[in-house]
Design a protein around this motif. Sequence first.
Motif, PDB file in Angstrom:
ATOM      1  N   PHE B  15       0.774  -1.536  -0.120  1.00 22.25           N
ATOM      2  CA  PHE B  15      -0.158  -0.064  -0.014  1.00 22.25           C
ATOM      3  C   PHE B  15       1.179   1.452  -0.029  1.00 22.25           C
ATOM      4  O   PHE B  15       1.522   1.385   0.960  1.00 22.25           O
ATOM      5  N   ALA B  16       1.135   2.070  -0.320  1.00 25.47           N
ATOM      6  CA  ALA B  16       1.632   3.494  -0.472  1.00 25.47           C
ATOM      7  C   ALA B  16       0.491   4.476  -1.401  1.00 25.47           C
ATOM      8  O   ALA B  16       0.209   4.060  -1.850  1.00 25.47           O
ATOM      9  N   GLY B  17       1.261   5.565  -0.342  1.00 24.87           N
ATOM     10  CA  GLY B  17       0.209   7.046  -0.461  1.00 24.87           C
ATOM     11  C   GLY B  17       0.829   7.737  -0.182  1.00 24.87           C
ATOM     12  O   GLY B  17       2.082   8.046   0.605  1.00 24.87           O
ATOM     13  N   LEU B  25      -2.046   2.468   8.840  1.00 26.24           N
ATOM     14  CA  LEU B  25      -2.991   2.265   9.314  1.00 26.24           C
ATOM     15  C   LEU B  25      -4.226   0.877   8.459  1.00 26.24           C
ATOM     16  O   LEU B  25      -3.875   0.098   8.872  1.00 26.24           O
ATOM     17  N   THR B  26      -4.077   1.660   6.913  1.00 25.41           N
ATOM     18  CA  THR B  26      -4.516   0.208   5.979  1.00 25.41           C
ATOM     19  C   THR B  26      -4.272  -0.832   5.734  1.00 25.41           C
ATOM     20  O   THR B  26      -4.375  -2.001   6.119  1.00 25.41           O
ATOM     21  N   THR B  31      -3.356  -6.594   7.700  1.00 23.67           N
ATOM     22  CA  THR B  31      -2.109  -7.445   8.390  1.00 23.67           C
ATOM     23  C   THR B  31      -2.913  -8.284   9.394  1.00 23.67           C
ATOM     24  O   THR B  31      -3.014  -9.143   9.887  1.00 23.67           O
ATOM     25  N   SER B  32      -4.151  -7.268  10.244  1.00 28.89           N
ATOM     26  CA  SER B  32      -4.516  -7.720  11.576  1.00 28.89           C
ATOM     27  C   SER B  32      -5.498  -8.906  11.181  1.00 28.89           C
ATOM     28  O   SER B  32      -5.666  -9.972  11.991  1.00 28.89           O
ATOM     29  N   PRO B  45       6.824  -1.943   7.278  1.00 25.49           N
ATOM     30  CA  PRO B  45       6.311   0.030   6.818  1.00 25.49           C
ATOM     31  C   PRO B  45       7.639   0.734   6.849  1.00 25.49           C
ATOM     32  O   PRO B  45       8.300   0.416   6.969  1.00 25.49           O
ATOM     33  N   ASP B  46       7.151   1.470   5.542  1.00 28.11           N
ATOM     34  CA  ASP B  46       8.367   2.388   5.110  1.00 28.11           C
ATOM     35  C   ASP B  46       7.710   4.166   5.304  1.00 28.11           C
ATOM     36  O   ASP B  46       6.811   4.604   4.109  1.00 28.11           O
ATOM     37  N   PHE B  47       7.934   5.097   5.627  1.00 25.45           N
ATOM     38  CA  PHE B  47       7.189   6.033   5.901  1.00 25.45           C
ATOM     39  C   PHE B  47       8.466   7.488   6.576  1.00 25.45           C
ATOM     40  O   PHE B  47       9.765   6.697   5.938  1.00 25.45           O
ATOM     41  N   PRO B  48       8.203   8.653   5.608  1.00 27.78           N
ATOM     42  CA  PRO B  48       9.638   9.348   5.372  1.00 27.78           C
ATOM     43  C   PRO B  48       9.703  10.471   6.851  1.00 27.78           C
ATOM     44  O   PRO B  48       8.777   9.554   8.005  1.00 27.78           O
TER      45      PRO B  48
END
Lengths: 360, 620
Positions: B15-17, B25-26, B31-32, B45-48
């Motif tokens: 998921f990328a946005g 969250l998505t 995953t859950s 997870p990969d976030f700025p």
Amino acid sequence: MFSRAGEEDMTTDAFPALSLVPKADAPQSAKDFKSDQEVRWCPGCGDYAILSTVQSFLPDLGLKRENIVFVSGIGCSSRFPYYLDTFGLHSIHGRAPAIATGLATSRPDLSVWVITGDGDALSIGGNHLIHALRRNVNLKILLFNNRIYGLTKGQYSPTSERGKITKSSPQGSIDYSFNPVSLALGAEATFVARTIDSDRKHLTEVLTAAAAHEGTALVEIYQNCNIFNDDAWEPLKDTDTSDDFMMRLVHGEPIRFGKHQEKGVARKADGHLEVVEVAKAGLDNILSHDAHAKDPGLAFALSRLSNPRTLANTPIGVFRDITRPSYDRLMRDQIAEVIEAQGAGDLQTLLHGNDTWAVS
Amino acid sequence: MSKQVVQLSRVVIRFAGDSGDGMQLTGDRFTSETAGMGNDLSTLPDFPAEIRAPAGTLPGVSAFQLHFADHDIMTPGDSPNVLVAMNPAALKANLGDVPRGADIIVNTDEFTKRNLVKVGYETNPIEDGSLDPFKVHPIALTSMTVEALKGFDITKKDAERAKNMFALGLLCWLYHRPTEGTIDFLTAKFGNKPEIMKANLRAFEAGWSYGETTEEFSIQYEISPAPMRPGTYRNMSGNLALSYGLIAASKLSGLTLFLGSYPITPASDILHELSRHKRFGVMTFQAEDEISGVGAAIGASYGGALGVTTTSGPGVALKSEAIGLAVSLELPLLVVDVQRGGPSTGLPTKTEQADLLQAMFGRNGEAPVPIVAPQSPSDCFFAAIEAARIAITYRTPVFLLSDGYLANGSEPWCVPDVSTLAKIEPNFAYELNHEAADGTMEFWPYLRDPETLARPWAVPGTAGLEHRIGGIEKSDGAGTISYDPDNHDKMVRLRQAKVDAVARTIPDLVVDDPDGDARVLILGWGSTFGPIGAACRLVRAAGESVAQIHLRHLNPFPSNLGMILKSYDRVILPEMNLGQLSMLIRAEYLVDIIGYNQVRGMPFKSDELAAVITDVLESG
Ligand code: SF4
């Protein structure tokens, strides 16, 4: 006298802040607090007088010796814990308030004292000092101020007067100095006092008041380093001059000083404080000292009266002593409230969480 | 309309946005649901580092990758089978990782001229044929969400914001995920904002129904549960597992857990988590700086608590002097370093293993400190307990080296039965321990246990054991200040010997070599366990033999490590640094190492490591 702990009442009730610390079974003497270590300060150093006064004062607290801890940083004064037969931790430069915070917060049954100096507390450890003060952790911080770096052999310190010639300032220091009392008051301290190494009675009074205080107490002790900065506080110590230079703050009393109590502190038209002649200004216009004032403004203004170079108009005594819950108490209360409301935690339940699935 | 259902054995979805699009969250929700289905899974997870980089820009892209399967898997997957791109920036930033033939779901509403220009697309990639190698599903996610939420008493902005739930609903339909968990989650999350709650639930259902009715998707996929050993499972991330491990260590030792910490990415979540567990008597002290964090932890340890400080590389640098003090005081202390890209501020949200030598040597003087490293997100639980065991038993600071990948990644975890966890004995000192020349008994704070070489831990409040210690060198035994040359030489060696002695309680390494005839050994430590293990499987599946060992103890090493290393022709060591463990291994065992090193802020890919192993095998 200090209203929080009168000399006549030296029972444990005089120290509500120490109510969680176990009491000694038998009366103690100064000798009980002397360790077997040979004291290694330079002969004539002001630290000796402070040590001796503290050793005589500690029995007054009536606490079990093993529940008293002295934590220090680095510097001449920081050797202090070695000479007291209590628990002692000689740590690293400037960090004693941080270390003592962890100890005092997790051990309400201890009386925790920090021994530090002007370089240790105000230079390398300045950040820890101001944050300990604002948090109001149950610590008593004794700041030995000799206006010089002693252990590293004589460089100017954050309290050295500007222009001071030292090994690292051959043309005179260009640093402007800190006033530790002003700094502490600005850092939201709940207890701030100043006293002098050689004035055993006053030092004992201030230590007593500090011990009675719940939370962080900062006690600045003017200390003589006879090797690298001899007589730095001489006008305050010399009996010929001290009455003229030094004002003794006593809660509830008019702030007067001078050989014949002829000087006093009054408010100027612009709101600032000034030293006036009592006869001229009239006794009604002399300010009374209120150490319990909620607003630290007047205490701060008092701390600014002294001249950092000549030491004229130097107040000593308790500038501020107000009630605010200590950090460690608030932390224990939060924990107790949660356990009261939800019960003690169960590890297995925690590990399960509430989003599990079974594989059979 | 009934659709064709195809069985798959594994899928990787990314998921990328935009940072504000709610991709983490998505991903968490998907995953859950996937965990609940009984699939094995692994997430990345990969976030700025920026909280909200300018909207629609490449630096603002936040992504969440999830690998799930009907068999046991070890990594979050090398490349996605499905990319969900919520805007042009997300497409551009992630397209390079997407293999030909993969599915790409794009939110066409965001592919406006303005947004395209923002990321340097001259023409619309959805229309210009550049996406021809992929199966593209252009879907107007935003406008369909807004349409579905007509009539709700919410702002247009709030309606648009629910598009991530629409996307989640669609993906849940596509992969046959249950929906109850997400419904419960949204109900709880927006409990005090009923209209927003209903809108999110509606968007989620709308996405699901869209999948059911649209002709865009003709196939639905199913991934059967993975066989796992019986037990109760939950999904577990690294920082959470580490926090729970610390609480468990506190319970197992009977010591109060005291955390002194200063906020720093990616370790702050441990501070947040532990501050929520006052029921366990946990004390969390948010310090004024990193030094105060470790200082307070040392003070608490001195008082008989389990003192812990949590940080990342830059924080360790600041704590060095205090850790040296704990070495000298010989007090238990846990230093948790959730490693990130360095040097200096480096890459705060990206992973790296480049603090190993800092942990090993980053102090003045000879200041040995044991080091433990977890190998997977849920293993952070057991690694934390092990680090605490060493710290308490040997009265020493211990480094626990996690990293950003472990901290934020997650996997299913078979919840252990706490009665099976071994107790940790603090063994406080209560008695005088030494007979003075005059025959009286006295207390010597540095009189060591002959087996562990640990010194007695006499805490304030213990009558008769009053003593003074500090960072100045102490005399062996008595612990009084000593500047004696021979004594210092002896104390330096004793402190080293004590750390070396930890090796006696470290289990022997077991080599994983199913074929039994491997001549090449691959060695790793920490979070590379997953990619290395997956690479070994690929190599073995191709008919080759390779042996694997993975280090949990970096200092001291397990006793049989040298013997193992010497029994293979060649040793490969992949690390997310420039060869730090290689350096230690070469120095210790005089064994040559074929290093494979990468510092891209991302975990290794298993096919890349498989190629490295194959190269070595073929060159032999
Ligand atoms: S150098 Fe100064 S402060 Fe230090 S011990 Fe000597 S006299 Fe005291």
